[in-house]
Scaffold this active site. Structure first.
Site, short mmCIF file in Angstrom:
data_model
loop_
_atom_site.label_atom_id
_atom_site.label_comp_id
_atom_site.label_asym_id
_atom_site.label_seq_id
_atom_site.Cartn_x
_atom_site.Cartn_y
_atom_site.Cartn_z
N ASP A 180 -2.38 1.76 -4.78
CA ASP A 180 -3.64 2.12 -4.13
C ASP A 180 -4.69 1.05 -4.40
OD1 ASP A 180 -4.77 2.65 -6.74
OD2 ASP A 180 -3.78 4.60 -6.69
N HIS B 89 0.81 -1.22 0.00
CA HIS B 89 0.00 0.00 0.00
C HIS B 89 0.84 1.27 0.00
CE1 HIS B 89 -3.80 1.72 -0.19
NE2 HIS B 89 -4.29 1.49 1.02
#
Length: 492
Positions: A466, A462
């Site tokens: 995204d 992350h």
């Protein structure tokens, strides 16, 4: 006449004595040898000649004792664990004979002899840690054979260094004579792709000729490991079987109770798992799950299965999953990237080296299929057959286990529908595939139908990926699998 005969015998004795001294004593001891000359001439002629011949034979059969050192096997490995000795002190060995098997935190390696001779000393016990650059065994070489400066082994990608001992990464049977190597070179054949049928996997001339005749690569027998399989038909559709045809239930491993606590150090692949998973803890994982209707793919595979088996290749669902992932990575290259330790730079990988998490007797290993973007579904199936056979035999090498850029884990081959896969650094994404189940679903007309459903669980780094990117990639991957004909449009 008698004086001439005595003179000839004296000259012959002197010549034999000089030959004896030159063979049995080094040059620096020549001065002390001269003191032995009068004694030698006093011996009986026949006894002297017999002793000279005996000592001459012993001198030829014995040579210097050489320290056989463990050389660098690459990947920054500085120590290995000795798993098994194939020789003991006093054993006679020849070139290419296996000496021992060692295991690093990345691969198993078989060490083979460079010399003809006798094992004089083993420096390590089983399960001991051997250091790179330190002696492994002492070998008393035969003086009649020259010390070999260059190994008669074809180098493979797993052995890219020029300075190494006479060793081979397991899974790369590259022992061959110069004539065989020349034959392979003339026909542009990589020996790492040929299965050797000679002693200890040595590649013979017949192996090269058979490879040329088949032109199918080194395809090993199908692995006993099961990949994701479709569920069996319902009991009503099965024919009645006789009691003799009823299969015995699978044997379950018996529990082991030692009666006491046991503490042992982590070694080999377990130590590698500790390092990898500790590094993975630094990555913030983003999870995403979805389900895929594989009904059309099930039908397509059923049509192609007999064709691939006719070519000697087992076709599972995994080649389709891998190829669909590669097609998706062309549109979302950030998922096929890596970041440095400080997370300041992203490297987009040109090759799609897609790994397959594999449960083996040595633990969890992740070999990868190289350059999937350039391979057909059939070629991927070929490579998977080879990797699974090597995994079943415990012979996956560094070349198969390194260089991965993206990973799929077929946890469904064991069981389960969802998982939370852990990213393998320096990769940035991984997918876990659940088992295929026949479940009721609504079709386009609102009718309830039988559908082959598989769940997939994704994890992404992350820090650079995204949620929307992971979702769009998953949608594209699912589209390819739910409509496998659409993959034909994007295949290259």
């Amino acid at each position: 006449m008698a004086a001439v005969t005595r003179g000839s015998l004296s000259a012959l004795r002197q010549l034999l004595s000089q030959q004896y001294r030159r063979r049995c004593f080094p040059p620096q001891n020549l001065r002390s040898n001269r003191t032995l000359q009068p004694l030698a001439f006093r011996c009986d002629r026949h006894l002297q000649m017999l002793s000279s011949r005996t000592l001459h034979t012993a001198a030829v059969s014995r040579g210097p004792v050489l320290q056989f050192k463990l050389s660098d096997i690459g990947e920054g490995i500085m120590e290995v664990t000795v798993k098994e000795w194939y020789v003991k002190e006093g054993d006679k060995v020849s070139q290419f004979d296996s000496i021992c098997e060692v295991q690093s935190d990345k691969a198993s390696v078989t060490i083979t002899s460079r010399y003809d001779g006798v094992i004089k000393k083993l420096y390590y016990d089983v399960d001991a840690t051997a250091l790179v650059g330190k002696p492994l065994v002492d070998i008393e070489t035969e003086s009649s054979s020259e010390v070999i400066q260059e190994e008669d082994v074809v180098e493979t990608p797993a052995m890219a260094r020029e300075e190494h001992t006479h060793q081979e990464i397991k899974g790369h049977k590259t022992q061959a004579t110069p004539a065989v190597r020349r034959l392979a070179m003339e026909n542009n054949i990589k020996l790492s792709e040929v299965v050797g049928t000679g002693k200890d996997g040595r590649i013979l001339k017949e192996d090269i000729l058979n490879y040329l005749a088949k032109q199918t690569g080194a395809i090993l027998p199908p692995t006993p490991f099961q990949e994701i399989q479709t569920p069996p038909p319902p009991p009503a559709a099965r024919p009645m079987s006789t009691p003799a045809a009823i299969k015995a239930p699978p044997t379950m491993p018996k529990p082991v109770f030692t009666g006491k606590d046991v503490t042992e150090p982590l070694k080999g692949f377990h130590r590698a798992m500790v390092k990898t998973m500790t590094a993975a803890l630094k990555i913030p994982h983003f999870g995403y799950c979805d389900e895929v209707d594989l009904s059309r793919l099930v039908s397509l595979r059923a049509e192609l299965k007999s064709i691939t088996e006719g070519r000697g290749v087992k076709l599972s669902y995994m080649p389709f999953f891998i190829k669909a992932a590669s097609l998706g990575l062309l549109h979302f290259p950030i998922l096929n990237a890596s970041v440095d330790e400080s997370c300041q730079n992203i490297t987009y990988k040109a090759s799609h080296n897609i790994g397959l998490a594999m449960d083996t007797s040595q633990g969890l290993l992740v070999p990868n299929v190289k350059n999937v973007q350039l391979l057909s579904v059939f070629e991927i199936a070929q490579e998977l057959n080879r990797l699974q056979a090597l995994g079943a035999a415990g012979q996956l090498g560094t070349n198969e286990l390194s260089g991965g850029t993206f990973t799929l884990s077929n946890i469904g081959s064991i069981g389960g529908t969802y998982a939370k896969p852990v990213i393998l650094p320096p990769e940035v994404a991984i997918g876990a595939l659940g088992k295929i189940q026949v479940l009721p679903r609504f079709d386009a007309g609102g009718q309830v139908v039988r559908a082959h459903i598989m769940n997939v669980s994704w994890s992404a780094d992350h820090r650079i990926i995204d949620g929307a990117t992971m979702c769009r990639f998953s949608n594209l991957w699912r589209e390819y699998l739910e409509n496998p004909a659409s993959m034909v449009l994007d295949l290259k």
